[in-house]
Design an enzyme around this catalytic site. Structure first.
Site, PDB file in Angstrom:
ATOM      1  N   GLN A 113     -14.601  -8.938  80.357  1.00 39.64           N
ATOM      2  CA  GLN A 113     -13.938  -7.164  80.519  1.00 39.64           C
ATOM      3  C   GLN A 113     -12.163  -7.033  80.588  1.00 39.64           C
ATOM      4  O   GLN A 113     -11.903  -7.552  80.922  1.00 39.64           O
ATOM      5  CB  GLN A 113     -15.300  -7.316  81.348  1.00 39.64           C
ATOM      6  N   GLY A 123     -16.187 -12.624  74.830  1.00 36.03           N
ATOM      7  CA  GLY A 123     -15.861 -13.189  74.425  1.00 36.03           C
ATOM      8  C   GLY A 123     -14.261 -13.360  74.087  1.00 36.03           C
ATOM      9  O   GLY A 123     -13.177 -12.542  72.883  1.00 36.03           O
ATOM     10  N   HIS A 124     -13.460 -15.077  74.707  1.00 35.82           N
ATOM     11  CA  HIS A 124     -12.542 -15.414  74.634  1.00 35.82           C
ATOM     12  C   HIS A 124     -11.399 -15.812  73.524  1.00 35.82           C
ATOM     13  O   HIS A 124     -12.182 -16.690  73.020  1.00 35.82           O
ATOM     14  CB  HIS A 124     -11.911 -16.083  75.769  1.00 35.82           C
ATOM     15  N   LYS A 173      -7.550 -11.270  76.716  1.00 38.97           N
ATOM     16  CA  LYS A 173      -6.898 -12.894  78.144  1.00 38.97           C
ATOM     17  C   LYS A 173      -7.068 -13.870  77.922  1.00 38.97           C
ATOM     18  O   LYS A 173      -6.661 -14.591  77.915  1.00 38.97           O
ATOM     19  CB  LYS A 173      -8.113 -11.941  78.734  1.00 38.97           C
ATOM     20  N   ASP A 175     -11.633  -6.453  75.883  1.00 41.99           N
ATOM     21  CA  ASP A 175     -10.339  -6.776  74.429  1.00 41.99           C
ATOM     22  C   ASP A 175      -9.596  -6.880  74.829  1.00 41.99           C
ATOM     23  O   ASP A 175      -8.856  -7.146  73.546  1.00 41.99           O
ATOM     24  CB  ASP A 175     -11.401  -6.565  73.664  1.00 41.99           C
TER      25      ASP A 175
END
Length: 423
Positions: free
Chosen positions: A224, A40-41, A16, A13
């Site tokens: 991650q 989730g990006h 990225k 988180d």
């Protein structure tokens, strides 16, 4: 020819997706190398927030190619939903997105196994996102898995049935109350497989080899964070893949000596989702403020993130393991308004002061040693140059650089791609 790598240095988180989005215009190929749809990006531009789970973060840019590498695990149902969500943006996914045949598939029964396993642990649960990631990687290393390339085989349905039947027997073994309708889940799964077939499957290691020979520039994108690496993270409270730099080599088939820059992303503070030790975690008003101002809720799971002060012991460890060459500091704007900031520079470990990351960082063994810094009041979100930043923030950045011995090249002051300051 350039092969660069971008990864997170904390418990995920870190932001990225935004940085990949910012850097994408420099690269011909964006390649995701590990993880699954629990990652989730988040990208934000033109007033729209986008959450990508499996698709690389370069998908919104021009003519670059986006590759889902062999180290990724793909849930066809989630993937279909992700593609459906992109339909309104008129992206030519057929031309811009390709998938490694060696990437493993998440079956409906993998998700059910995940839920059964977690339920059986009671208070000792890992904090799984219940997306089926762990069981899929277990099948991969146990040599039972089904891969994208198997979809092209005539006996794909038979392979599926054999593994799903095995999973159902394992679910029964856990002896927990898991309610599900497998025929309904399988109908959804096989419909999503048909959608997956509309994209091109490739032998990604050969594709990337030829791309390097042709002088193409490649950005490898991780998911991650380094402290969730299955080998080097806070085991067992980790993910099921190698989130560190080595994972880019095994997750894409790129040789280690081809990687040039290693971009490390970290927050100006620290967050963690789920269970596991967290030495600098805050349980007071400061922690609540970080969570509120930073909107610290999972982009996929919606779970609230635990928040704490920056931990330089952990950050130096992640930099060391990954061979980071450049740093990007995210969410500096969230710390605006704090009278005092704290940074952990050492641990009290079993009565002794240490500056390295030990085998066990459980609270009974580790207490953080802090250094304090003066905070700043200014709103950073409209600032566009490094010179505009408050002196206190510049001193904070300079201290971090001195301690970790790696330059901070980007300072993010908001979620939008335009809120990015180059140093």
């Amino acid at each position: 020819m350039t092969v660069d790598l971008l990864l997170g240095l904390q418990w995920g988180d870190e932001g990225k997706g935004k940085i990949v989005d910012v850097l994408t215009s420099k690269y011909d190929i964006i390649a995701r190398f590990q993880g699954g749809p629990n990652a989730g990006h988040t990208l934000e531009f033109d007033g729209i927030k986008h959450v990508l789970r499996t698709i690389p973060s370069g998908i919104f840019h021009g003519n670059n190619m986006n590759i889902i590498g062999n180290g990724v695990v793909i849930d066809p149902v989630v993937f279909k939903s992700e593609i459906d969500g992109l339909a309104k943006f008129n992206l030519d996914l057929k031309a811009k997105l390709i998938i490694s045949r060696k990437a493993h598939l998440i079956l409906p029964t993998h998700r059910l196994l995940d839920a059964a396993s977690e339920a059986s642990k009671g208070k000792a649960k890992i904090g799984s996102t219940l997306k089926g990631i762990g069981p899929t990687y277990m099948d991969k290393t146990g040599r039972n898995g089904i891969r994208v390339g198997d979809i092209e085989l005539e006996d794909f349905a038979d392979r599926y049935r054999a593994l799903a039947d095995k999973h159902e027997a394992m679910i029964a073994f856990y002896n927990v109350d898991i309610q599900y309708n497998l025929p309904e889940l399988e109908k959804e799964f096989f419909e999503a497989i048909e959608d997956l077939k509309k994209l091109d499957f490739i032998d990604s290691e050969e594709y990337l080899h030829q791309a390097q020979k042709a002088g193409k520039s490649i950005l490898c994108e991780g998911a991650q964070g380094s402290l969730l690496d299955v080998d080097f993270g806070t085991y067992p409270f980790v993910t099921s893949s190698n989130t560190t730099a080595a994972g880019a080599c095994t997750g894409l088939g790129i040789a280690p000596n081809k990687i040039k820059e290693v971009y490390g992303i970290f927050k100006a503070y620290v967050t963690r989702v789920g269970s596991g030790p967290f030495p600098t975690e805050l349980f007071d008003e400061d922690g609540a403020t970080m969570a509120s101002v930073g909107n610290e809720f999972g982009s996929v799971t919606g779970r609230q993130r635990r928040c704490g002060w920056l931990d330089l012991v952990a950050l130096k460890y992640a930099i060391q393991v990954n061979g980071v060459t450049q740093l990007m500091m995210m969410k500096g704007d969230v710390l605006s308004g704090f009278e005092t900031l704290k940074v952990c520079t050492e641990y009290n470990y079993k009565g002794e002061k240490i500056s390295h990351f030990p085998y066990n960082i459980e609270p009974e063994n580790v207490t953080p040693v802090y250094q304090e810094f003066e905070g700043w009041k200014q709103d950073l979100t409209g600032m566009t140059t490094y010179d505009e930043l408050p002196t206190e923030l510049k001193e904070y950045i300079a201290f971090i650089e001195k301690e970790v011995e790696v330059p901070i090249k980007i300072v993010s002051v908001g979620p939008d791609r335009k809120q990015t300051i180059l140093k």
